[in-house]
Motif scaffolding. Structure first.
Motif, mmCIF file in Angstrom:
data_model
loop_
_atom_site.group_PDB
_atom_site.id
_atom_site.type_symbol
_atom_site.label_atom_id
_atom_site.label_comp_id
_atom_site.label_asym_id
_atom_site.label_seq_id
_atom_site.Cartn_x
_atom_site.Cartn_y
_atom_site.Cartn_z
ATOM 1 N N GLY A 35 39.069 40.639 37.564
ATOM 2 C CA GLY A 35 38.456 41.744 36.842
ATOM 3 C C GLY A 35 39.414 42.904 36.683
ATOM 4 N N TRP A 36 38.885 43.981 36.115
ATOM 5 C CA TRP A 36 39.665 45.195 35.914
ATOM 6 C C TRP A 36 38.868 46.411 36.370
ATOM 7 N N LEU A 47 34.501 49.293 38.215
ATOM 8 C CA LEU A 47 34.737 47.960 37.676
ATOM 9 C C LEU A 47 34.241 47.936 36.237
ATOM 10 N N ALA A 49 35.225 45.407 33.861
ATOM 11 C CA ALA A 49 35.110 44.059 33.312
ATOM 12 C C ALA A 49 35.385 43.048 34.418
ATOM 13 N N HIS A 50 34.676 41.920 34.357
ATOM 14 C CA HIS A 50 34.856 40.878 35.364
ATOM 15 C C HIS A 50 34.644 39.523 34.709
ATOM 16 N N ILE A 58 30.908 36.572 32.245
ATOM 17 C CA ILE A 58 31.636 37.806 31.971
ATOM 18 C C ILE A 58 30.678 38.979 32.045
ATOM 19 N N TYR A 60 30.507 43.440 31.779
ATOM 20 C CA TYR A 60 31.162 44.692 31.400
ATOM 21 C C TYR A 60 30.327 45.867 31.880
ATOM 22 N N ILE A 70 37.405 40.976 28.064
ATOM 23 C CA ILE A 70 38.193 40.352 29.134
ATOM 24 C C ILE A 70 38.318 38.866 28.836
ATOM 25 N N CYS A 96 44.066 45.549 38.125
ATOM 26 C CA CYS A 96 43.564 44.187 38.121
ATOM 27 C C CYS A 96 43.047 43.851 39.516
#
Length: 116
Positions: A35-36, A47, A49-50, A58, A60, A70, A96
């Protein structure tokens, strides 16, 4: 040991686009959820996005839905964050994250600056 390397951060004007990349350099062929995180100046990490290990699940955050995407390379611990229609509030560090055996591993981060 997990070592994540991010790239792609830059300075852009509002409305612009960027693509961030992240690779687990020591074991790129393993597959884990990734994720990001976004950390704005003076604020905590969020967090945004994953993506699951197989890429089928996914998520968001509400603030980036419809603007960020992502994705990941199949069979690899390499993930991307396509960022479009960037806003000033999207500025900050992007980290990340890789999930493995109950632990979260973060990269060193990449800076995104969005100007009005």
């Amino acid at each position: 040991q997990v070592q994540l390397v991010e790239s792609g951060g830059d300075s852009v004007q509002a409305g612009g686009s960027l693509r961030l990349s992240c690779t687990s350099v020591n074991d790129p062929l393993r597959v884990n959820p990734m994720g990001w995180f976004h950390q704005a100046p003076g604020k905590g990490r969020e967090l945004v996005a994953h993506i699951s290990a197989n890429g089928r699940m996914i998520k968001y955050s509400d603030g980036v839905k419809g603007r960020f995407t992502i994705s990941r390379d199949k069979g690899k611990n390499t993930a991307y964050l396509q960022m479009t229609n960037l806003r000033v509030e999207d500025s900050g560090m992007y980290y990340c994250v890789l999930n493995r055996q109950g632990s979260d591993y973060l990269g060193q981060g990449t800076q995104v600056t969005v100007s009005a």
